[in-house]
Structure formats: C-alpha cells, structure tokens
Design a protein around this motif. Structure first.
Motif, mmCIF file in Angstrom:
data_model
loop_
_atom_site.group_PDB
_atom_site.id
_atom_site.type_symbol
_atom_site.label_atom_id
_atom_site.label_comp_id
_atom_site.label_asym_id
_atom_site.label_seq_id
_atom_site.Cartn_x
_atom_site.Cartn_y
_atom_site.Cartn_z
ATOM 1 N N ARG A 191 0.828 -1.205 0.000
ATOM 2 C CA ARG A 191 0.000 0.000 0.000
ATOM 3 C C ARG A 191 0.868 1.264 0.000
ATOM 4 O O ARG A 191 0.542 2.252 -0.649
ATOM 5 C CB ARG A 191 -0.931 -0.011 1.216
ATOM 6 C CG ARG A 191 -2.093 -0.976 1.087
ATOM 7 C CD ARG A 191 -3.115 -0.774 2.196
ATOM 8 N NE ARG A 191 -2.584 -1.165 3.502
ATOM 9 C CZ ARG A 191 -2.687 -2.390 4.008
ATOM 10 N NH1 ARG A 191 -3.292 -3.348 3.311
ATOM 11 N NH2 ARG A 191 -2.195 -2.661 5.196
ATOM 12 N N ALA A 192 1.989 1.224 0.681
ATOM 13 C CA ALA A 192 2.895 2.372 0.698
ATOM 14 C C ALA A 192 3.504 2.613 -0.682
ATOM 15 O O ALA A 192 3.644 3.761 -1.128
ATOM 16 C CB ALA A 192 4.000 2.159 1.728
ATOM 17 N N ALA B 282 0.884 4.223 -2.867
ATOM 18 C CA ALA B 282 0.697 5.620 -2.489
ATOM 19 C C ALA B 282 1.811 6.499 -3.046
ATOM 20 O O ALA B 282 1.563 7.607 -3.525
ATOM 21 C CB ALA B 282 0.636 5.744 -0.968
ATOM 22 N N ARG B 283 3.044 6.001 -3.014
ATOM 23 C CA ARG B 283 4.159 6.777 -3.566
ATOM 24 C C ARG B 283 4.008 6.961 -5.062
ATOM 25 O O ARG B 283 4.242 8.056 -5.601
ATOM 26 C CB ARG B 283 5.488 6.086 -3.263
ATOM 27 C CG ARG B 283 5.940 6.194 -1.810
ATOM 28 C CD ARG B 283 7.405 5.828 -1.685
ATOM 29 N NE ARG B 283 7.680 4.490 -2.196
ATOM 30 C CZ ARG B 283 7.617 3.370 -1.474
ATOM 31 N NH1 ARG B 283 7.251 3.445 -0.193
ATOM 32 N NH2 ARG B 283 7.894 2.204 -2.006
ATOM 33 N N SER C 139 1.083 9.370 -5.880
ATOM 34 C CA SER C 139 1.359 10.747 -5.472
ATOM 35 C C SER C 139 2.577 11.337 -6.166
ATOM 36 O O SER C 139 2.987 12.454 -5.868
ATOM 37 C CB SER C 139 1.574 10.799 -3.954
ATOM 38 O OG SER C 139 2.688 9.996 -3.575
#
Length: 336
Positions: free
Chosen positions: A119-120, A123-124, A127
């Motif tokens: 998930r991280a 997100a990176r 974004s």
C-alpha cells in the motif's frame, strides 16, 4: 353454412389486443378512438354472401389502418421506469453492514507486513514518486575535413511529476586537443503544463574564459511532437546569449528512427574573446538514423552541417578556421 365476419368487426377485434397491451404498458394516452373520416362498407346493404371485394376502396382502408397503427405504436408517453427488469437507483447511503468487515481484508491472506509495504508503494506511485533518469542524447564520433572530433550531450533528472532537479552537460572538440567547449548546468524544473517544464538554475563553462551564467528556459514537447529545449543565459560579465534546440523522431519501423535536428545560437552583443557575434551567431542542422537494439540502447549514423553567421564568421576566419563545416557522425544514444 360458414358465417362471414364483416371487415369492420374484424378490424375492431384485431385492434382490441393491441389496445389492451397498450393499457398494460401504462400509455399516457388511451387507445385511439375510431376516426369518422375512415369509410366503412355498408355490409347490410351488400349482403353477407355477395360481398364484392373488387369494388371496395382498399386505398382508403389502408390509410385508415396505417393511421391507427401509428397511434397504437406511439411510445412517447410510455412510462419506461416501471418496466420489468429496471429497478430504480437507490438514493440512500450504504447499509451499516457494508462496513462491518476488516479495513484490510487481504492482510489475513497475504500478511499485514507485506500488504502495508504494498500500500505504501502504491501511495508513492500515485502521489508522484521520485525517479532517477539519465540519457545520453548524443555521444558521437565526428569525421570531418582536417581533424576528426567528438561530441557529448548528456542530461538527466531526479524528482517527481511536478518538480525535478535537472543536470545537463555537453561539449565538443578535436582528438588530441583540448575541448573547444564544455559546460555543465544544474537546473530546477517545474511542470507548467502537461507538455512543458519551466527551468531555472546555473551554467558553468569549463573551457576558455571561465564564466558562470544564470539560466532560465523551457523544455518540452511542441505541437507535431517536436522536442524543444530553449534557454537564455546571463553571464557574470553581463553577456546575454540564448540557445534553441529542436528535434523530431520519425519512425520508419518500430526500431528504425530518422531524427532531424536543428540548433541555433543567439547573442545580444559581440563577445570577441569567445568568438561570438551579435544576433544570429551559429546554426547547426543534421539528420541521424538510429536503430534501437533495445529501447535503452540505439547506435546511429548521420550527417550534420555547421555554420558561423555574421560577426561570428568573421571571428572564425580571423582565427584561421572555416566558418562552415560538415560532420559525418556515428554514435550511441542510451538511457536508463
């Protein structure tokens, strides 16, 4: 004896099911009433057994039937929202039961630690994660009259979708001699649209009378897919110059690409110690044909013509140089 049904009665019987079906479909208007203008035969006068169909005016009857059919088939007033198979869209929020499950159900199958890392990473990426990209646009050998030479044009960036740090370096010279020109630029780049970046920073000359320049420019994709790099320079001595480069990739096949390229140099004043003349100083135009062994590695061959213009040509002649030169080039284009 077989009884004959009058035509008028037959028409009424035939229209009855259609009228009933129309009412079942919730028509806005009731079934059409009989039209007084439609002529009906006088069967009582004709007699049941002596009907003369040849004498009947079938054209008038056809017109009446067509008009009746059109009225029965008028679906403009039909309420389709209540037809079978079409449920109304709910306007209420989801029921509370929809949120009773775990927030991350996949954790129970894949593992909480792995899913958190996944998930991280997503997100990176969404974004605008920072990327490192380096490209050798031109790294080439140049065969020309007199002495052969070389040229490099390398650039790269590190950053996200909007803001990046660009580093550019280019230069050229003859084998066995010091480079004629060499420079490095460090630029902050900010996206001002889908296709264009505004760039600002510094440029340091590494040969000749060393100068440091402030840089402001634009880099991006012009209409018809021209890649453009334009920049203006102001040196610590107050000299104002500019450079515009443009190139276009024309695919012959999926791997064979023909690239026309042009570059012009401009100056606001004469700079004798650099051999630069005011106005249009230099023009370069060339063609390169490259073959992409992979997308990241492509050898090429080509030809390029250089001209010194105006006072720049005068400075070249005074230094014993030809203001016009033809280069036959072979090189490598790469990126990673």
């Amino acid at each position: 004896m077989r009884k004959t049904i009058p035509i008028g009665a037959a028409l009424l019987l035939a229209s009855a099911p259609a009228a009933a079906a129309a009412q079942d479909h919730d028509h806005a208007a009731p079934a059409p009433a009989a039209d007084d203008t439609c002529p009906m035969p006088d069967h009582a006068a004709m007699g049941e057994g002596a009907m003369d169909h040849g004498a009947m005016d079938h054209g008038d009857m056809s017109a009446c039937r067509s008009e009746a059919d059109e009225q029965l088939m008028d679906h403009s007033g039909m309420n389709h929202s209540t037809m079978a198979g079409e449920a109304p869209i709910p306007q209420t929020p989801p029921p509370p039961e929809a949120f009773e499950g775990p927030a991350h159900a996949a954790d129970a199958i894949v593992g909480a630690e792995k899913m958190a890392a996944s998930r991280a990473a997503v997100a990176r990426e969404v974004s605008g994660m920072n990327l490192l990209w380096i490209q050798g646009e031109r790294a080439e050998y140049r065969a020309r009259e007199g002495s052969d030479g070389y040229l490099w044009d390398i650039q790269g960036y590190y950053g996200g979708d909007i803001d990046k740090l660009w580093v550019k370096s280019e230069g050229e010279g003859n084998f066995g001699e010091k480079p004629e020109s060499a420079e490095v630029q460090a630029l902050w780049s900010h996206a001002i649209g889908p296709w264009w970046d505004l760039q600002a920073g510094i440029r340091q000359d590494l040969t000749g009378p060393e100068r440091t320049h402030a840089v402001i420019g634009l880099q991006g994709l012009a209409p018809y897919l021209f890649e453009v790099d334009a920049a203006a320079f102001i040196s610590t001595r107050g000299d104002v110059t500019a450079r515009i480069e443009a190139e276009l990739d024309q695919r012959i096949t999926q791997r064979l690409i023909l690239q026309p390229r042009a570059e012009i140099g401009l100056s606001a004043q004469d700079i004798p110690e650099l051999g630069v003349g005011a106005g249009l100083d230099t023009v370069e135009a060339g063609l390169r044909l490259r073959y992409e062994i992979t997308r990241q590695f492509a050898p090429y061959v080509g030809i390029e013509q250089e001209w010194k213009i105006g006072h720049g040509a005068d400075y070249a002649r005074a230094a014993g140089e030809d203001p016009s030169a033809t280069n036959y080039v072979a090189g490598i284009r790469f990126w990673f």
